[in-house]
Design a protein around this motif. Structure first.
Motif, PDB file in Angstrom:
ATOM      1  N   MET A   1       0.514 -19.660   5.798  1.00  0.00           N
ATOM      2  CA  MET A   1       0.213 -19.132   4.461  1.00  0.00           C
ATOM      3  C   MET A   1      -1.273 -18.786   4.362  1.00  0.00           C
ATOM      4  SD  MET A   1       2.006 -18.541   1.660  1.00  0.00           S
ATOM      5  CE  MET A   1       3.404 -19.642   1.706  1.00  0.00           C
ATOM      6  N   THR A   2      -1.510 -17.633   3.820  1.00  0.00           N
ATOM      7  CA  THR A   2      -2.901 -17.175   3.722  1.00  0.00           C
ATOM      8  C   THR A   2      -3.592 -17.804   2.512  1.00  0.00           C
ATOM      9  OG1 THR A   2      -2.012 -15.252   2.620  1.00  0.00           O
ATOM     10  CG2 THR A   2      -2.615 -14.990   4.923  1.00  0.00           C
ATOM     11  N   LYS A   3      -4.896 -17.636   2.453  1.00  0.00           N
ATOM     12  CA  LYS A   3      -5.688 -18.180   1.341  1.00  0.00           C
ATOM     13  C   LYS A   3      -5.523 -17.295   0.110  1.00  0.00           C
ATOM     14  CE  LYS A   3      -9.907 -18.460   2.580  1.00  0.00           C
ATOM     15  NZ  LYS A   3     -11.304 -18.655   2.838  1.00  0.00           N
ATOM     16  N   PRO A   4      -5.685 -17.847  -1.096  1.00  0.00           N
ATOM     17  CA  PRO A   4      -5.612 -16.990  -2.278  1.00  0.00           C
ATOM     18  C   PRO A   4      -6.805 -16.021  -2.345  1.00  0.00           C
ATOM     19  CG  PRO A   4      -5.998 -19.298  -2.898  1.00  0.00           C
ATOM     20  CD  PRO A   4      -5.873 -19.264  -1.411  1.00  0.00           C
ATOM     21  N   VAL A   5      -6.514 -14.807  -2.803  1.00  0.00           N
ATOM     22  CA  VAL A   5      -7.600 -13.840  -3.001  1.00  0.00           C
ATOM     23  C   VAL A   5      -7.645 -13.465  -4.473  1.00  0.00           C
ATOM     24  CG1 VAL A   5      -7.673 -12.829  -0.700  1.00  0.00           C
ATOM     25  CG2 VAL A   5      -6.009 -11.971  -2.335  1.00  0.00           C
ATOM     26  N   GLY A   6      -8.849 -13.226  -4.968  1.00  0.00           N
ATOM     27  CA  GLY A   6      -8.992 -12.813  -6.365  1.00  0.00           C
ATOM     28  C   GLY A   6      -8.732 -11.322  -6.447  1.00  0.00           C
ATOM     29  N   MET A   7      -7.760 -10.931  -7.256  1.00  0.00           N
ATOM     30  CA  MET A   7      -7.420  -9.516  -7.304  1.00  0.00           C
ATOM     31  C   MET A   7      -6.823  -9.170  -8.661  1.00  0.00           C
ATOM     32  SD  MET A   7      -5.026  -7.438  -4.622  1.00  0.00           S
ATOM     33  CE  MET A   7      -5.896  -7.828  -3.117  1.00  0.00           C
ATOM     34  N   GLU A   8      -7.101  -7.951  -9.111  1.00  0.00           N
ATOM     35  CA  GLU A   8      -6.469  -7.492 -10.346  1.00  0.00           C
ATOM     36  C   GLU A   8      -4.957  -7.421 -10.110  1.00  0.00           C
ATOM     37  OE1 GLU A   8      -7.994  -3.804 -12.406  1.00  0.00           O
ATOM     38  OE2 GLU A   8      -5.837  -3.453 -12.427  1.00  0.00           O
ATOM     39  N   VAL A   9      -4.173  -7.841 -11.069  1.00  0.00           N
ATOM     40  CA  VAL A   9      -2.736  -7.993 -10.844  1.00  0.00           C
ATOM     41  C   VAL A   9      -2.053  -6.653 -10.537  1.00  0.00           C
ATOM     42  CG1 VAL A   9      -0.558  -8.706 -11.918  1.00  0.00           C
ATOM     43  CG2 VAL A   9      -2.578 -10.170 -12.107  1.00  0.00           C
ATOM     44  N   ALA A  10      -2.469  -5.582 -11.225  1.00  0.00           N
ATOM     45  CA  ALA A  10      -1.851  -4.274 -10.966  1.00  0.00           C
ATOM     46  C   ALA A  10      -2.104  -3.843  -9.516  1.00  0.00           C
ATOM     47  CB  ALA A  10      -2.385  -3.230 -11.930  1.00  0.00           C
ATOM     48  N   VAL A  11      -3.336  -4.100  -9.042  1.00  0.00           N
ATOM     49  CA  VAL A  11      -3.698  -3.760  -7.665  1.00  0.00           C
ATOM     50  C   VAL A  11      -2.882  -4.636  -6.701  1.00  0.00           C
ATOM     51  CG1 VAL A  11      -5.608  -3.803  -5.994  1.00  0.00           C
ATOM     52  CG2 VAL A  11      -5.995  -2.945  -8.319  1.00  0.00           C
ATOM     53  N   ALA A  12      -2.754  -5.897  -7.055  1.00  0.00           N
ATOM     54  CA  ALA A  12      -1.974  -6.827  -6.227  1.00  0.00           C
ATOM     55  C   ALA A  12      -0.515  -6.389  -6.165  1.00  0.00           C
ATOM     56  CB  ALA A  12      -2.089  -8.238  -6.783  1.00  0.00           C
ATOM     57  N   ALA A  13      -0.013  -5.859  -7.280  1.00  0.00           N
ATOM     58  CA  ALA A  13       1.374  -5.394  -7.314  1.00  0.00           C
ATOM     59  C   ALA A  13       1.558  -4.243  -6.315  1.00  0.00           C
ATOM     60  CB  ALA A  13       1.741  -4.935  -8.720  1.00  0.00           C
ATOM     61  N   ALA A  14       0.588  -3.328  -6.292  1.00  0.00           N
ATOM     62  CA  ALA A  14       0.652  -2.211  -5.341  1.00  0.00           C
ATOM     63  C   ALA A  14       0.588  -2.726  -3.907  1.00  0.00           C
ATOM     64  CB  ALA A  14      -0.477  -1.225  -5.620  1.00  0.00           C
ATOM     65  N   GLU A  15      -0.254  -3.745  -3.685  1.00  0.00           N
ATOM     66  CA  GLU A  15      -0.363  -4.338  -2.346  1.00  0.00           C
ATOM     67  C   GLU A  15       0.972  -4.974  -1.932  1.00  0.00           C
ATOM     68  OE1 GLU A  15      -2.726  -4.383  -0.008  1.00  0.00           O
ATOM     69  OE2 GLU A  15      -4.252  -3.265  -1.132  1.00  0.00           O
ATOM     70  N   ALA A  16       1.621  -5.616  -2.900  1.00  0.00           N
ATOM     71  CA  ALA A  16       2.905  -6.253  -2.606  1.00  0.00           C
ATOM     72  C   ALA A  16       3.938  -5.195  -2.236  1.00  0.00           C
ATOM     73  CB  ALA A  16       3.380  -7.058  -3.812  1.00  0.00           C
ATOM     74  N   VAL A  17       3.939  -4.090  -2.978  1.00  0.00           N
ATOM     75  CA  VAL A  17       4.895  -3.015  -2.704  1.00  0.00           C
ATOM     76  C   VAL A  17       4.615  -2.422  -1.310  1.00  0.00           C
ATOM     77  CG1 VAL A  17       5.603  -0.695  -3.426  1.00  0.00           C
ATOM     78  CG2 VAL A  17       5.315  -2.496  -5.134  1.00  0.00           C
ATOM     79  N   ALA A  18       3.333  -2.327  -0.965  1.00  0.00           N
ATOM     80  CA  ALA A  18       2.966  -1.795   0.353  1.00  0.00           C
ATOM     81  C   ALA A  18       3.471  -2.710   1.473  1.00  0.00           C
ATOM     82  CB  ALA A  18       1.454  -1.617   0.448  1.00  0.00           C
ATOM     83  N   LEU A  19       3.478  -4.006   1.190  1.00  0.00           N
ATOM     84  CA  LEU A  19       3.970  -4.958   2.200  1.00  0.00           C
ATOM     85  C   LEU A  19       5.467  -4.779   2.459  1.00  0.00           C
ATOM     86  CD1 LEU A  19       2.246  -8.324   1.188  1.00  0.00           C
ATOM     87  CD2 LEU A  19       2.056  -7.223   3.419  1.00  0.00           C
ATOM     88  N   CYS A  20       6.149  -4.112   1.518  1.00  0.00           N
ATOM     89  CA  CYS A  20       7.605  -3.997   1.607  1.00  0.00           C
ATOM     90  C   CYS A  20       8.083  -2.804   2.445  1.00  0.00           C
ATOM     91  CB  CYS A  20       8.204  -3.920   0.207  1.00  0.00           C
ATOM     92  SG  CYS A  20       7.984  -5.437  -0.719  1.00  0.00           S
ATOM     93  N   ASN A  21       7.191  -2.200   3.185  1.00  0.00           N
ATOM     94  CA  ASN A  21       7.574  -1.073   4.055  1.00  0.00           C
ATOM     95  C   ASN A  21       8.316   0.023   3.293  1.00  0.00           C
ATOM     96  OD1 ASN A  21       6.670  -2.326   6.509  1.00  0.00           O
ATOM     97  ND2 ASN A  21       8.468  -3.670   6.313  1.00  0.00           N
ATOM     98  N   ILE A  22       7.804   0.406   2.145  1.00  0.00           N
ATOM     99  CA  ILE A  22       8.485   1.459   1.387  1.00  0.00           C
ATOM    100  C   ILE A  22       8.360   2.782   2.138  1.00  0.00           C
ATOM    101  CG2 ILE A  22       8.237   0.390  -0.878  1.00  0.00           C
ATOM    102  CD1 ILE A  22       5.959   2.545  -1.316  1.00  0.00           C
ATOM    103  N   ASP A  23       9.297   3.683   1.871  1.00  0.00           N
ATOM    104  CA  ASP A  23       9.268   5.007   2.492  1.00  0.00           C
ATOM    105  C   ASP A  23       8.735   6.062   1.528  1.00  0.00           C
ATOM    106  OD1 ASP A  23      10.607   4.224   4.978  1.00  0.00           O
ATOM    107  OD2 ASP A  23      12.307   3.845   3.661  1.00  0.00           O
ATOM    108  N   VAL A  24       9.132   5.945   0.264  1.00  0.00           N
ATOM    109  CA  VAL A  24       8.752   6.970  -0.715  1.00  0.00           C
ATOM    110  C   VAL A  24       8.356   6.308  -2.033  1.00  0.00           C
ATOM    111  CG1 VAL A  24       9.568   8.959  -2.059  1.00  0.00           C
ATOM    112  CG2 VAL A  24      10.329   8.671   0.306  1.00  0.00           C
ATOM    113  N   ALA A  25       7.255   6.804  -2.607  1.00  0.00           N
ATOM    114  CA  ALA A  25       6.882   6.382  -3.956  1.00  0.00           C
ATOM    115  C   ALA A  25       6.579   7.626  -4.774  1.00  0.00           C
ATOM    116  CB  ALA A  25       5.666   5.464  -3.921  1.00  0.00           C
ATOM    117  N   ALA A  26       6.927   7.592  -6.030  1.00  0.00           N
ATOM    118  CA  ALA A  26       6.529   8.652  -6.958  1.00  0.00           C
ATOM    119  C   ALA A  26       6.253   7.966  -8.285  1.00  0.00           C
ATOM    120  CB  ALA A  26       7.630   9.696  -7.104  1.00  0.00           C
ATOM    121  N   CYS A  27       4.997   7.971  -8.685  1.00  0.00           N
ATOM    122  CA  CYS A  27       4.651   7.338  -9.960  1.00  0.00           C
ATOM    123  C   CYS A  27       3.757   8.303 -10.722  1.00  0.00           C
ATOM    124  CB  CYS A  27       3.865   6.040  -9.793  1.00  0.00           C
ATOM    125  SG  CYS A  27       4.330   5.005  -8.419  1.00  0.00           S
ATOM    126  N   TYR A  28       4.056   8.501 -11.967  1.00  0.00           N
ATOM    127  CA  TYR A  28       3.151   9.254 -12.816  1.00  0.00           C
ATOM    128  C   TYR A  28       2.303   8.229 -13.547  1.00  0.00           C
ATOM    129  CZ  TYR A  28       1.337  12.831 -15.835  1.00  0.00           C
ATOM    130  OH  TYR A  28       0.497  13.702 -16.479  1.00  0.00           O
TER     131      TYR A  28
END
Ligand code: SF4
Ligand code: SF4
Lengths: 389, 97
Positions: free
Chosen positions: A1-28
């Protein structure tokens, strides 16, 4: 388990989605989901993940684009808020009808008017009946965890349904919190590749999004409803697996200091942590109060709610949206419906609070709990808390 | 082949259709209430009915005259309206021409 990092939650949410090996995103981008959309676009533009980011001109197109991509078997993500979700409205029920496991990040925000960019739950509540699974995060860690869980739940062969992860706008999306990220290897282990039931491919053509005449529409609706109800089993399994792997527990109805509680408070979303502090303060004063936090909104956890309130005399339900001219708050009306036929059900008091970003403090929860008997006596089905008379 | 599933349990995931192009097996003419009838003695073989039929179901025969495929004709009457020598009349279904 990695150490906690201080991060804005919206940015962290994007990081989490990136960890999920997504293929396509479209967000307005729309406030307060903008930072999710922006940061995910950055991640993809920087080549950190091998995915396509479709820049669309509206939310209507964003969801349409990810649905098309999902139909080809891609793992897809979109994010929005408030009016953006309203603008997706036409497409929203089609995603579950086509059984496409799209994951959506929702930075919850009040709907207009008056124009208001701050948090409440009026956006998701207006879309409640569109057939999506719906879960609510208390804090940044939960948001990150829930995004990774969301793909696994949505893509499960018994589910294949879209899901939205709700984060309170600003109060959650724009705060910096310490967050523990799973490693890429852990996510890869937890989240297998998406195996579609069928996919759009010229070599083996299929038709998706077809016409349903009166002879079949009812059966199509029943089939979808059954899938959504049964999805709870998969959600519970995925949460159990998460707990085993990462040690953090997720439940449809989380409880805090409910042992021996005569009064139960119920919240949804980020207010849960403030309410915990109120429970602590009230317990010190000798008030037998506990807290329930509803994390699973669709499918609605009837059994868990019924079990959780057993033994309590009063249930104080907080809502962050109004059903105008109706039964008050949508959360409370569903809880009332869930408990109506139950023997020894608690008395229910419904407060509508925190609308359009109105601050909800520890004292407010204390006042709501202490004022519950009076509120019940007033005979009103609900109270809009803190409104200036 | 069943036209559609009998029960909700038979409903395909997402209503996905695997036998693509199955629209071919469904005739879409039966809900027609009027039917075009050609009087070839008035027809000058201009092909306007063929051009204007929104259903694309008017075909030219080997003799150069035109006729509608009644499996697909919707009875909209556009062919009769556009035929300037008035060679087409619309007859109520169930009635003899
Ligand atoms: S009635 Fe309409 S559908 Fe039928 S042949 Fe004439 S134009 Fe075509
Ligand atoms: S439009 Fe009239 S005249 Fe011309 S081909 Fe058709 S039936 Fe004949």
């Amino acid at each position: 388990m990695t150490k906690p990092v201080g991060m804005e939650v919206a940015v962290a949410a994007a990081e989490a989605v990136a960890l999920c090996n997504i293929d396509v995103a479209a967000c307005y981008p729309i406030t307060p989901n903008t930072h999710i959309a922006e940061h995910l676009a950055d991640i993809i533009a920087d080549g950190r993940i091998d995915a396509e980011y479709i820049t669309v001109e509206s939310e209507h197109s964003a969801l349409s684009a990810v649905m098309g991509a999902s139909g080809t078997g891609a793992r897809t993500f979109t994010a929005t808020s408030s009016q953006g979700l309203m603008y997706m409205h036409e497409i929203l029920p089609i995603t579950p009808a086509m059984r496409l496991p799209v994951v959506m990040g929702l930075g919850n925000r009040a709907v207009s008017g008056p124009i208001n960019i701050w948090n409440d739950h009026s956006d998701i509540m207006l879309q409640r009946d569109s057939g999506w699974m719906s879960i609510f995060a208390d804090n940044g860690q939960e948001a990150v965890d829930m995004f990774i869980q969301a793909f696994k739940i949505a893509e499960h062969p018994d589910v294949l349904m879209p899901i939205n992860v709700n984060m309170d706008g600003f109060q959650l999306t724009h705060v910096v919190e310490p967050i523990v990220f799973p490693t890429q290897a852990q996510v890869n282990k937890f989240l297998p590749p998406y195996k579609p039931f069928a996919s759009l491919h010229p070599d083996h053509p299929v038709s998706m999004g077809t016409l349903g005449l009166p002879e079949i529409y009812t059966e199509a609706v029943k089939a979808r409803d059954v899938v959504l109800v049964n999805a709870k089993k998969v959600i519970l399994e995925v949460w159990k697996e998460w707990e085993k792997m990462f040690g953090r527990k997720y439940e449809p109805v989380a409880s805090y200091k409910t042992a021996g509680a005569e009064i139960l408070l119920l919240t949804m979303g980020s207010m849960g942590e403030t309410a915990e502090m109120a429970v602590d303060a009230l317990r010190k004063k000798g008030v037998k109060v506990g807290l329930l936090k509803l994390k699973l909104w669709r499918p609605f956890p009837y059994d868990e709610i019924r079990k959780a309130v057993r033994g309590a005399k009063t249930l104080v339900v907080t809502d962050r949206a109004v059903s105008y001219g109706g039964p008050g708050g949508p959360v409370c009306s569903e809880i009332r419906a869930a408990l109506y036929d139950q023997p020894n059900r608690p008395e229910i008091v419904n407060y509508i609070i925190g609308l359009g970003g109105r601050d909800v403090r520890v004292e407010d929860f204390m006042k709501m709990v202490e004022g519950a008997p009076k509120a019940k006596k007033s005979g009103d089905d609900y109270q809009i808390y803190g409104v200036r008379e | 082949m069943k036209k559609w599933p009998e029960t909700w349990k038979e409903y395909n995931t997402g209503g996905i259709i695997f036998d693509v192009g199955n629209a071919r097996s469904f005739k879409t003419g039966p809900w027609r209430s009027l039917r075009p009838v050609w009087d070839n003695s008035k027809c000058i073989k201009c092909g306007v009915c063929y051009l204007f039929c929104p259903e694309g179901c008017v075909q030219e025969g080997p003799d150069g005259f035109f006729a509608a495929d009644l499996d697909y004709c919707k009875g909209c009457g556009i062919c009769a309206h556009e035929c300037w020598p008035s060679a087409i009349s619309m007859i109520e279904e169930g009635h003899e021409s």
